[in-house]
Design an enzyme around this catalytic site. Sequence first.
Site, PDB file in Angstrom:
ATOM      1  N   CYS A  22       0.899  -1.242  -0.016  1.00 22.94           N
ATOM      2  CA  CYS A  22       0.012  -0.024   0.072  1.00 22.94           C
ATOM      3  C   CYS A  22       0.769   1.307  -0.007  1.00 22.94           C
ATOM      4  O   CYS A  22       0.309   2.181  -0.365  1.00 22.94           O
ATOM      5  CB  CYS A  22      -0.794   0.058   1.142  1.00 22.94           C
ATOM      6  SG  CYS A  22      -2.136  -1.181   1.156  1.00 22.94           S
ATOM      7  N   HIS A  43      -3.130   7.460   3.053  1.00 26.59           N
ATOM      8  CA  HIS A  43      -3.609   6.053   2.160  1.00 26.59           C
ATOM      9  C   HIS A  43      -5.064   5.857   2.844  1.00 26.59           C
ATOM     10  O   HIS A  43      -5.144   5.912   3.922  1.00 26.59           O
ATOM     11  CB  HIS A  43      -2.659   5.129   2.606  1.00 26.59           C
ATOM     12  CG  HIS A  43      -3.204   3.691   2.358  1.00 26.59           C
ATOM     13  ND1 HIS A  43      -3.501   3.416   1.089  1.00 26.59           N
ATOM     14  CD2 HIS A  43      -3.072   2.481   2.843  1.00 26.59           C
ATOM     15  CE1 HIS A  43      -4.047   1.999   1.187  1.00 26.59           C
ATOM     16  NE2 HIS A  43      -3.674   1.342   2.334  1.00 26.59           N
ATOM     17  N   ASN A  58     -10.097   0.297  -0.040  1.00 30.98           N
ATOM     18  CA  ASN A  58      -8.696   0.381   0.010  1.00 30.98           C
ATOM     19  C   ASN A  58      -8.063  -0.108  -1.121  1.00 30.98           C
ATOM     20  O   ASN A  58      -8.120  -1.578  -1.519  1.00 30.98           O
ATOM     21  CB  ASN A  58      -8.211  -0.520   1.178  1.00 30.98           C
ATOM     22  CG  ASN A  58      -6.634  -0.565   1.585  1.00 30.98           C
ATOM     23  OD1 ASN A  58      -6.087  -0.160   0.521  1.00 30.98           O
ATOM     24  ND2 ASN A  58      -6.088  -1.136   2.570  1.00 30.98           N
TER      25      ASN A  58
HETATM   26  O1  UT7 Z   1      -3.317  -0.848   3.995  1.00 34.10           O
HETATM   27  C1  UT7 Z   1      -3.608  -1.651   5.283  1.00 34.10           C
HETATM   28  C2  UT7 Z   1      -4.443  -2.740   5.038  1.00 34.10           C
HETATM   29  N1  UT7 Z   1      -5.230  -3.279   6.118  1.00 34.10           N
HETATM   30  C3  UT7 Z   1      -5.997  -2.545   7.103  1.00 34.10           C
HETATM   31  O2  UT7 Z   1      -6.365  -1.191   6.864  1.00 34.10           O
HETATM   32  C4  UT7 Z   1      -6.958  -3.329   8.051  1.00 34.10           C
HETATM   33  C5  UT7 Z   1      -6.642  -2.820   9.367  1.00 34.10           C
HETATM   34  N2  UT7 Z   1      -7.371  -3.478  10.232  1.00 34.10           N
HETATM   35  C6  UT7 Z   1      -8.828  -2.997  10.226  1.00 34.10           C
HETATM   36  O3  UT7 Z   1      -9.175  -2.278   9.650  1.00 34.10           O
HETATM   37  C7  UT7 Z   1      -9.534  -3.864  11.255  1.00 34.10           C
HETATM   38  O4  UT7 Z   1      -9.251  -4.619  12.029  1.00 34.10           O
HETATM   39  C8  UT7 Z   1     -10.904  -4.670  10.599  1.00 34.10           C
HETATM   40  C9  UT7 Z   1     -11.697  -3.832   9.720  1.00 34.10           C
HETATM   41  C10 UT7 Z   1     -10.173  -5.682   9.278  1.00 34.10           C
HETATM   42  C11 UT7 Z   1     -11.384  -5.649  11.430  1.00 34.10           C
HETATM   43  O5  UT7 Z   1     -12.244  -4.752  12.200  1.00 34.10           O
HETATM   44  P1  UT7 Z   1     -11.900  -5.225  14.119  1.00 34.10           P
HETATM   45  O6  UT7 Z   1     -12.827  -4.244  14.748  1.00 34.10           O
HETATM   46  O7  UT7 Z   1     -10.544  -5.263  14.117  1.00 34.10           O
HETATM   47  O8  UT7 Z   1     -12.561  -6.596  14.047  1.00 34.10           O
HETATM   48  P2  UT7 Z   1     -12.031  -7.979  14.452  1.00 34.10           P
HETATM   49  O9  UT7 Z   1     -11.078  -8.524  13.304  1.00 34.10           O
HETATM   50  O10 UT7 Z   1     -11.330  -7.734  15.866  1.00 34.10           O
HETATM   51  O11 UT7 Z   1     -13.097  -8.899  14.443  1.00 34.10           O
HETATM   52  C12 UT7 Z   1     -14.254  -8.509  15.236  1.00 34.10           C
HETATM   53  C13 UT7 Z   1     -15.353  -9.607  15.078  1.00 34.10           C
HETATM   54  C14 UT7 Z   1     -14.861 -10.982  14.710  1.00 34.10           C
HETATM   55  O12 UT7 Z   1     -16.047 -11.836  15.400  1.00 34.10           O
HETATM   56  P3  UT7 Z   1     -15.866 -12.573  16.729  1.00 34.10           P
HETATM   57  O13 UT7 Z   1     -14.457 -13.377  16.564  1.00 34.10           O
HETATM   58  O14 UT7 Z   1     -15.766 -11.323  17.779  1.00 34.10           O
HETATM   59  O15 UT7 Z   1     -17.278 -13.371  16.983  1.00 34.10           O
HETATM   60  C15 UT7 Z   1     -14.780 -11.415  13.317  1.00 34.10           C
HETATM   61  O16 UT7 Z   1     -15.148 -12.364  12.930  1.00 34.10           O
HETATM   62  O17 UT7 Z   1     -15.921  -9.419  13.735  1.00 34.10           O
HETATM   63  C16 UT7 Z   1     -16.171 -10.627  12.962  1.00 34.10           C
HETATM   64  N3  UT7 Z   1     -15.862  -9.947  11.598  1.00 34.10           N
HETATM   65  C17 UT7 Z   1     -17.007  -9.522  10.869  1.00 34.10           C
HETATM   66  N4  UT7 Z   1     -18.222  -9.590  10.993  1.00 34.10           N
HETATM   67  C18 UT7 Z   1     -19.101  -9.321  10.039  1.00 34.10           C
HETATM   68  C19 UT7 Z   1     -14.630  -9.942  10.907  1.00 34.10           C
HETATM   69  N5  UT7 Z   1     -15.089  -9.575   9.614  1.00 34.10           N
HETATM   70  C20 UT7 Z   1     -16.384  -9.293   9.379  1.00 34.10           C
HETATM   71  C21 UT7 Z   1     -17.341  -8.975   8.291  1.00 34.10           C
HETATM   72  N6  UT7 Z   1     -18.625  -8.862   8.620  1.00 34.10           N
HETATM   73  N7  UT7 Z   1     -16.874  -8.505   7.109  1.00 34.10           N
END
Ligand code: UT7
Length: 324
Positions: free
Chosen positions: A112, A251, A281
């Site tokens: 990125c 970004h 993104n």
């Molecule tokens: O250029 C850099 C590229 N990368 C990024 O920018 C990513 C940076 N990270 C993030 O933006 C965030 O970590 C995410 C948006 C990817 C995820 O958000 P989060 O608040 O960190 O969620 P999490 O990964 O801690 O997951 C929380 C819950 C989980 O369920 P459980 O285990 O609590 O039951 C996930 O399985 O949300 C669940 N989950 C979803 N639920 C609905 C993960 N993806 C999804 C989804 N829809 N698409």
Amino acid sequence: MGAVILGTGSCLPQKIVSNNDLEKLVDTSDEWIVSRTGISTRRISGKGEATYQLAAGAAEKAMEMAGVDADSIDLIIVATMSSHMLMPSCACFVQKELGARNAFAYDVNAACSGFLFALDSGDKYLRVDKGKKILVIGTETLSSRTNWEDRNTCILFGDGAGAVVLEYQDNPRGVVASNLFSDGTLWNLLYMHSAPSCNPDLQQPDNPGAHILMEGREVFKYAVKAMEGAIQDLLIRENIDLDAVDLMIPHQANIRILKKLVSRLGIKKEKVFINVQKYGNTSAASIPLALDEANREGRLQRGDLLLVCSFGGGFTWGASLLRW
Ligand code: UT7
């Protein structure tokens, strides 16, 4: 005093994919995606919209704005991690598409952060070889590198391209300075395998295919801290106050990362350009896409100070200041 941007351009696939469309693919919801990422729609490539074709489309618009024809381009640097081929480079395909027969061309992969790294290379090149004209392009079709069954990642990314034409000018305009970093020890928090090796000794048993894998929470934490640090260091080094910045183009990874960064820096939110809600993104394409949009909306006036920053796989990150 450095590389001046003569023109900007961008190119997006026709197809718009909404969060409701993704609800049909994975267990997710518009509410979850908007609240966790700020993304409402993204563009996804179809036929005739390969990585190099989007790049060439963006480059044509940037050249048109710059008043520069393909014959006068000396170098094409393309930042991407999603070219349709590993060899030749995406940049060589762009050269072919544009008919830029006098240019040499190569790719940069800094995930990125690719556009920022490529811009820095173009700037440094021009400080040595001042008469050249350079196209710097960020282009991605991450839809081709996404596991469409993984709800953790497939909701985040989009396709697109952005480009700039650079020229050296002996005046206060142009790239002021850059502050770039990498930390390969953290590779396994955000990565993508290649196609499996033909050499059995080099095969990786855990290679699930060429798509993005990510520890989202970890990436989030590092991204905010790293971009903040790169910006603060750069401002101190250049003896520039944050208040002097007229526009910041980060970004476009995720609205929560951006909000946190903005609040930690203390920059006014009206000075920060955000379009992640429309395109998701787009990795190396996100900064030049946003830059072109901001430029065409008249958000940049001659003499303005522009701050850009990025974070991505590697990890790679950094910040640059440009006098418009
Ligand atoms: O250029 C850099 C590229 N990368 C990024 O920018 C990513 C940076 N990270 C993030 O933006 C965030 O970590 C995410 C948006 C990817 C995820 O958000 P989060 O608040 O960190 O969620 P999490 O990964 O801690 O997951 C929380 C819950 C989980 O369920 P459980 O285990 O609590 O039951 C996930 O399985 O949300 C669940 N989950 C979803 N639920 C609905 C993960 N993806 C999804 C989804 N829809 N698409």
